[in-house]
Design a protein around this motif. Structure first.
Motif, PDB file in Angstrom:
ATOM      1  N   GLY A 530      13.894  48.593  77.149  1.00 20.09           N
ATOM      2  CA  GLY A 530      14.507  49.500  76.060  1.00 20.09           C
ATOM      3  C   GLY A 530      13.918  49.767  74.970  1.00 20.09           C
ATOM      4  O   GLY A 530      14.305  50.352  74.231  1.00 20.09           O
ATOM      5  N   ARG A 531      12.399  48.894  74.852  1.00 18.23           N
ATOM      6  CA  ARG A 531      11.834  49.141  73.563  1.00 18.23           C
ATOM      7  C   ARG A 531      11.094  50.188  73.597  1.00 18.23           C
ATOM      8  O   ARG A 531      10.308  50.491  74.439  1.00 18.23           O
ATOM      9  N   SER A 532      10.574  50.667  72.184  1.00 19.13           N
ATOM     10  CA  SER A 532       9.739  51.699  72.093  1.00 19.13           C
ATOM     11  C   SER A 532       8.214  51.332  72.295  1.00 19.13           C
ATOM     12  O   SER A 532       7.891  50.254  71.826  1.00 19.13           O
ATOM     13  N   ILE A 533       7.491  52.143  72.923  1.00 20.91           N
ATOM     14  CA  ILE A 533       6.071  51.626  73.290  1.00 20.91           C
ATOM     15  C   ILE A 533       5.050  52.806  72.661  1.00 20.91           C
ATOM     16  O   ILE A 533       4.058  52.733  73.220  1.00 20.91           O
ATOM     17  N   GLU A 534       5.510  53.473  72.017  1.00 16.42           N
ATOM     18  CA  GLU A 534       4.465  54.574  71.324  1.00 16.42           C
ATOM     19  C   GLU A 534       3.462  54.064  70.470  1.00 16.42           C
ATOM     20  O   GLU A 534       3.666  52.856  69.772  1.00 16.42           O
ATOM     21  N   ASN A 535       2.165  54.204  70.866  1.00 15.94           N
ATOM     22  CA  ASN A 535       1.034  53.436  70.015  1.00 15.94           C
ATOM     23  C   ASN A 535       0.764  54.474  68.803  1.00 15.94           C
ATOM     24  O   ASN A 535       1.227  55.511  68.588  1.00 15.94           O
ATOM     25  N   GLU A 536      -0.546  53.983  68.402  1.00 21.09           N
ATOM     26  CA  GLU A 536      -1.063  54.987  67.220  1.00 21.09           C
ATOM     27  C   GLU A 536      -1.626  56.326  67.727  1.00 21.09           C
ATOM     28  O   GLU A 536      -1.685  57.452  66.990  1.00 21.09           O
ATOM     29  N   ARG A 537      -1.790  56.507  69.081  1.00 19.29           N
ATOM     30  CA  ARG A 537      -2.304  57.878  69.483  1.00 19.29           C
ATOM     31  C   ARG A 537      -0.980  58.565  69.992  1.00 19.29           C
ATOM     32  O   ARG A 537      -1.357  59.715  70.273  1.00 19.29           O
ATOM     33  N   GLY A 538       0.000  58.163  69.901  1.00 18.90           N
ATOM     34  CA  GLY A 538       1.181  58.876  70.369  1.00 18.90           C
ATOM     35  C   GLY A 538       1.523  58.746  71.917  1.00 18.90           C
ATOM     36  O   GLY A 538       2.323  59.858  72.420  1.00 18.90           O
ATOM     37  N   GLU A 539       1.061  57.945  72.484  1.00 21.39           N
ATOM     38  CA  GLU A 539       1.311  57.943  74.026  1.00 21.39           C
ATOM     39  C   GLU A 539       2.532  57.478  74.158  1.00 21.39           C
ATOM     40  O   GLU A 539       3.284  56.703  73.464  1.00 21.39           O
ATOM     41  N   HIS A 540       3.230  57.911  75.345  1.00 23.56           N
ATOM     42  CA  HIS A 540       4.412  57.606  75.810  1.00 23.56           C
ATOM     43  C   HIS A 540       5.632  58.316  74.864  1.00 23.56           C
ATOM     44  O   HIS A 540       6.607  57.801  74.883  1.00 23.56           O
ATOM     45  N   THR A 541       5.302  59.283  74.192  1.00 22.09           N
ATOM     46  CA  THR A 541       6.115  60.163  73.358  1.00 22.09           C
ATOM     47  C   THR A 541       7.322  60.539  74.213  1.00 22.09           C
ATOM     48  O   THR A 541       8.580  61.023  73.960  1.00 22.09           O
ATOM     49  N   GLY A 542       6.738  61.347  75.319  1.00 23.64           N
ATOM     50  CA  GLY A 542       7.406  61.826  76.010  1.00 23.64           C
ATOM     51  C   GLY A 542       8.724  61.309  76.786  1.00 23.64           C
ATOM     52  O   GLY A 542       9.721  61.581  76.871  1.00 23.64           O
ATOM     53  N   ILE A 543       8.280  59.832  77.057  1.00 19.87           N
ATOM     54  CA  ILE A 543       9.413  58.833  77.597  1.00 19.87           C
ATOM     55  C   ILE A 543      10.402  58.625  76.644  1.00 19.87           C
ATOM     56  O   ILE A 543      11.820  58.816  76.964  1.00 19.87           O
ATOM     57  N   TRP A 544       9.947  58.344  75.467  1.00 18.77           N
ATOM     58  CA  TRP A 544      10.920  58.088  74.310  1.00 18.77           C
ATOM     59  C   TRP A 544      11.717  59.074  73.940  1.00 18.77           C
ATOM     60  O   TRP A 544      12.811  59.277  73.834  1.00 18.77           O
ATOM     61  N   ASN A 545      11.436  60.551  74.009  1.00 23.24           N
ATOM     62  CA  ASN A 545      11.749  61.787  73.854  1.00 23.24           C
ATOM     63  C   ASN A 545      13.021  61.925  74.986  1.00 23.24           C
ATOM     64  O   ASN A 545      14.264  62.039  74.589  1.00 23.24           O
ATOM     65  N   VAL A 546      12.689  61.763  76.106  1.00 20.81           N
ATOM     66  CA  VAL A 546      13.801  61.672  77.158  1.00 20.81           C
ATOM     67  C   VAL A 546      14.975  60.895  76.987  1.00 20.81           C
ATOM     68  O   VAL A 546      15.873  61.085  76.922  1.00 20.81           O
ATOM     69  N   GLN A 547      14.492  59.546  76.698  1.00 22.15           N
ATOM     70  CA  GLN A 547      15.487  58.360  76.716  1.00 22.15           C
ATOM     71  C   GLN A 547      16.564  58.751  75.387  1.00 22.15           C
ATOM     72  O   GLN A 547      17.603  58.574  75.406  1.00 22.15           O
ATOM     73  N   ARG A 548      15.784  59.060  74.415  1.00 22.60           N
ATOM     74  CA  ARG A 548      16.506  59.436  73.119  1.00 22.60           C
ATOM     75  C   ARG A 548      17.517  60.702  73.549  1.00 22.60           C
ATOM     76  O   ARG A 548      18.723  60.624  73.162  1.00 22.60           O
TER      77      ARG A 548
END
Length: 587
Positions: A530-548
């Motif tokens: 359940g940790r955030s994995i967004e890196n400096e290029r913004g990857e996996h932002t969509g996953i965090w968006n859905v989870q939130r």
């Protein structure tokens, strides 16, 4: 949360009031009770001393009689006791029976000297011959047979008394009667004496023990030898107390006094009804009990008056405060009629304060709801700029090669796509709209990756109208295309939606899988934790968006799990949401 009643903590008003009353009354009651019990103890002590002296005197008489029997048997078995020696040394039957007749006549003549003795007995182990000399008409033939069998077993098993010569008499229950016996040995010949316990206690039956009392024999382990019925019916314990006497019994209490024997492991016990002892107290004891009972009656009345006037209203106020602390903000204090004016003012002030706080909470809650809706709208309006630019580039290239049909299809798909994306005021949409939007998105991506992308969708018709948050399925499909689809090989994306019927209610299971390279091990661990994995290029932002968004809408009732498919090795996402989001949306 369970609300507890007013506690008895140190410093509480209830404890201080009760302690104040008890400090004034308990010493007086204690003195009265002490005086009463002291008088009872004095009377019991006098009665116990009287019976103790009597039992000691009679026990000395019993020990003296048993000692005389012991002395006689020791003389018979000593060096001067030629009768037992000649019986043991006899080789012929004539000599043996001659010695036996002589010994029988001697014992039959001497037994009359010992009034408490029931019989003498002689056992020749070599010839296994048993002879008893009893007082006439005191024992039946059946009783003599049982006695002979028991004593023979004791001798042959080696269980004859030994050790301290003053503790040789032992207890035995033979048939329905109780006996004390002692045995001495000369070579292979044994001489013993037998005493009936009933005969020992016969002189004590005339004592005035009281109605329901008795005198009995008991062993050192507290087991009754005689009069066991009274002991068993009243559950009387015959153990040795800390003092000279003690009380025992279940329903009725009995005063127990005993005196131990020095000749054997038994003692005389007097069981005296305690009630008859207390009847000897003067009438002053009744007056003391009346005063004590009256004091004990008025103390609860006084405490009850204090409770109704002070503690009950205070307890209502404290319970209301505890309920408020546990989350029940609608709770109010209800003061009954007759309550002191001070508590009524305090209750009204508390109710007015809670009304103001409740109004303030509603306003804060509404502000939080508005803020949450704004955050949901902002999350839904996020558009991937790379997708937007790539889509425009595809339209430009199609127009450049004058492929008007694909240009029109691409433009129409983009129109539907962005129209759906800009539904800013929609929290839930029908599942069929979300799936149609996902198909538009996949159509756009298939134009970008021709012959490299395939997809399948499996959903029952009865779930098409189920409400679901927008962009949930499309976001994970977008993530699969972003990380799995390349120009090197064909990638398949499958979407499966079905109903889960559980004990806690119906829920919908959404599974999105691809045949790409799957999640990296480190990324998968972060996602599963359940940790955030967004890196400096913004990857996996969509996953965090859905989870939130799912957490904001459903709270803890939603479940999201990430894994890699063991067969294809591609990424797999498992989402479980309630079928009816109305409750979650309200919360």
């Amino acid at each position: 949360m369970r609300i507890r009643r007013m506690s008895w903590q140190r410093g509480s008003l209830r404890l201080k009031l009760i302690l104040s009353v008890l400090v004034m009354t308990v010493p007086l009651i204690g003195m009265l009770l002490y005086n009463n019990f002291y008088a009872i103890d004095v009377v019991r002590g006098q009665v116990a001393d009287s019976y103790k002296n009597m039992l000691t005197l009679y026990m000395k008489q019993i020990d003296s009689d048993l000692n005389d029997v012991d002395a006689y048997m020791n003389t018979m078995s000593g060096l001067s006791g030629f009768d037992l020696i000649s019986l043991d040394a006899a080789e012929s039957d004539t000599d043996y029976y001659s010695s036996k007749v002589y010994l029988f006549n001697k014992l039959n003549r001497d037994i009359a000297i010992y009034g408490s003795l029931s019989s003498f007995f002689v056992y020749a182990e070599k010839r296994q011959d048993f002879m008893d000399v009893s007082k006439s008409q005191q024992l039946t033939i059946e009783e003599k047979d049982r006695i002979q069998h028991y004593l023979t077993e004791q001798i042959e098993s080696g269980s004859i008394p030994s050790g301290d010569p003053t503790q040789r008499w032992r207890y035995a229950r033979i048939g329905k009667n109780n006996y004390l016996f002692d045995i001495v040995q000369t070579g292979n010949v044994y001489l013993g004496g037998l005493v009936s316990t009933d005969q020992l206690l016969e002189p004590l039956q005339s004592l005035q023990i009281g109605e329901g009392g008795t005198v009995l024999l008991a062993n050192e382990q507290g087991e009754a030898i005689t009069s066991t019925k009274l002991i068993d019916e009243n559950d009387i314990k015959l153990h040795q107390g800390d003092g000279d006497y003690y009380l025992s019994g279940s329903d009725r209490k009995y005063l127990i006094v005993d005196s131990a024997s020095v000749m054997g492991d038994f003692k005389l016990v007097a069981v005296i009804p305690d009630q008859q002892i207390l009847d000897r107290l003067p009438y002053l004891q009744g007056i003391i009990w009346i005063i004590t009972g009256g004091s004990l009656l008025f103390i609860p009345l006084g405490l009850y008056s204090i409770r109704q006037a002070i503690l009950v209203p205070l307890n209502r106020l404290l319970l209301s405060m505890k309920r408020v602390r546990s989350g029940d903000w609608s709770n109010r204090v209800d003061m009954e009629q007759g309550v002191s004016e001070e508590f009524r003012i305090l209750g009204d002030s508390f109710n007015a304060m809670m009304t103001e706080i409740d109004t303030l909470r509603v306003n804060v809650y509404e502000e939080q709801l508005n803020k949450q809706k704004e955050e949901l709208q902002r999350l839904q309006l996020q558009v991937n700029p790379h997708f937007f630019l790539n889509s425009l580039n595809i339209v430009y290239n199609l127009a450049k090669v004058r492929n008007y049909e694909l240009t029109m299809e691409m433009t129409r798909s983009l129109i539907y796509y962005f129209r759906y994306m800009f539904r800013s005021n929609t929290t839930f949409v029908p599942l069929k709209d979300e799936l149609e939007h996902t198909r538009n998105y996949l159509r756009i991506q298939s134009l970008r990756f021709p012959d490299k992308l395939m997809w399948t969708l499996d959903v029952p018709d009865y779930l098409l109208h189920m409400p679901i948050p927008p962009l949930i399925i499309q976001s994970f499909v977008e993530n699969s295309i972003k990380h799995a689809v390349t120009m090197d090989k064909l990638v398949r994306i499958s979407m499966q939606i079905d109903l889960l019927d559980e004990d806690t209610g119906s829920r919908v299971n959404i599974v999105i899988q691809d045949t790409g390279k799957g999640f990296d091990a480190e990324v998968l661990r972060d996602l599963q934790a359940g940790r955030s994995i967004e890196n400096e290029r913004g990857e996996h932002t969509g996953i965090w968006n859905v989870q939130r968004r799912l957490k904001l809408l459903y709270g803890e009732s939603v479940s999201i799990r990430f894994d890699n498919d063991p067969v294809s090795g591609g990424a797999a996402v498992f989402i479980i949401v309630p079928i009816n989001p109305s409750m979650e949306e309200t919360q």
